[in-house]
Design an enzyme around this catalytic site. Structure first.
Site, short mmCIF file in Angstrom:
data_model
loop_
_atom_site.label_atom_id
_atom_site.label_comp_id
_atom_site.label_asym_id
_atom_site.label_seq_id
_atom_site.Cartn_x
_atom_site.Cartn_y
_atom_site.Cartn_z
N GLY A 16 -1.32 6.68 1.04
CA GLY A 16 -1.55 5.50 0.63
C GLY A 16 -2.14 5.06 2.56
N GLN A 24 -1.44 0.02 9.91
CA GLN A 24 -1.43 1.72 10.63
C GLN A 24 -2.77 1.60 11.09
OE1 GLN A 24 0.61 3.13 6.53
NE2 GLN A 24 1.06 4.39 7.98
N CYS A 32 5.45 8.31 5.68
CA CYS A 32 4.78 8.00 6.66
C CYS A 32 3.33 8.49 7.57
CB CYS A 32 5.73 7.12 6.69
SG CYS A 32 4.64 5.51 7.81
N LEU A 33 2.41 8.72 7.41
CA LEU A 33 1.31 8.99 8.63
C LEU A 33 1.24 8.32 10.46
CD1 LEU A 33 -1.47 8.35 5.98
CD2 LEU A 33 -1.04 10.82 6.68
N HIS A 43 6.42 0.96 -0.62
CA HIS A 43 6.33 1.74 1.43
C HIS A 43 4.93 0.73 2.05
CE1 HIS A 43 6.09 5.07 4.00
NE2 HIS A 43 5.54 4.44 4.45
N GLU A 44 4.08 1.04 1.01
CA GLU A 44 2.53 -0.09 1.53
C GLU A 44 2.86 -1.22 2.10
OE1 GLU A 44 0.19 2.42 3.52
OE2 GLU A 44 1.65 3.85 2.63
N HIS A 100 4.96 -2.99 4.92
CA HIS A 100 4.07 -2.07 6.38
C HIS A 100 3.18 -3.83 6.92
CE1 HIS A 100 4.14 2.10 8.09
NE2 HIS A 100 3.85 2.41 6.43
ZN ZN Z 1 3.90 4.22 5.92
#
Ligand code: ZN
Length: 152
Positions: A46, A51, A89-90, A131-132, A135
């Site tokens: 995701g 991000q 997480c990226l 999670h997304e 953000h």
């Molecule tokens: Zn993340």
């Protein structure tokens, strides 16, 4: 499509609230395409617009690398149950930890053309959504971690 740079922990943009999307134009389409490409190249499940440095309420998700989903202006309508999820997480490299999330959620969102839809998710898919969507409010999984470990 183009790969975009993924912003890492410490950048202010990850801590801000993203704005509602009001223009469902080619620019939004390009953003979503680029986010999907970036997610694939970064081997993520995701990615949220902040991000890649864009404070818009837009998210792409692919729980399995085969099916691709886009959520614009997502809202969680209802949530039930609990699950403990192992997350990374990226934007937060080399950290994994466990987070408590709802097991099932119902989401209202829009597609890239502005069409409204509702969506039910459970298990891993619900985990990624939570999670997304966090953000979009400047929340990172490390804020909610129960356990914490460095990963390789
Ligand atoms: Zn993340």
């Amino acid at each position: 499509m183009a790969r975009r740079f993924v912003v890492k922990l410490g950048e202010d943009v990850l801590r801000k609230r993203s704005k509602e999307v009001t223009e469902f134009d080619d620019k939004l389409g390009s953003l979503l395409d680029d986010m999907t490409e970036t997610m694939i190249l970064e081997d993520g499940v995701g990615l949220a617009a902040p991000q890649v440095g864009i404070l818009k309420r837009a998210v792409v998700i692919s729980p399995n690398g085969k099916d691709f989903y886009e959520f614009v202006n997502p809202v969680i309508l209802s949530a039930s149950g609990k699950q403990i999820c192992s997350e990374g997480c990226l934007s937060v490299p080399n950290v994994r930890g466990e987070v408590e999330r709802p097991k099932k959620i119902e989401v209202a969102a829009q597609d890239r053309h502005g069409r409204k839809f509702t969506f039910k998710a459970e298990g891993f898919f619900a985990n990624i959504c939570c999670h997304e969507f966090d953000h979009l409010d400047g929340i990172l999984f490390i804020d909610k971690m129960i356990t914490h470990k460095k990963s390789k």
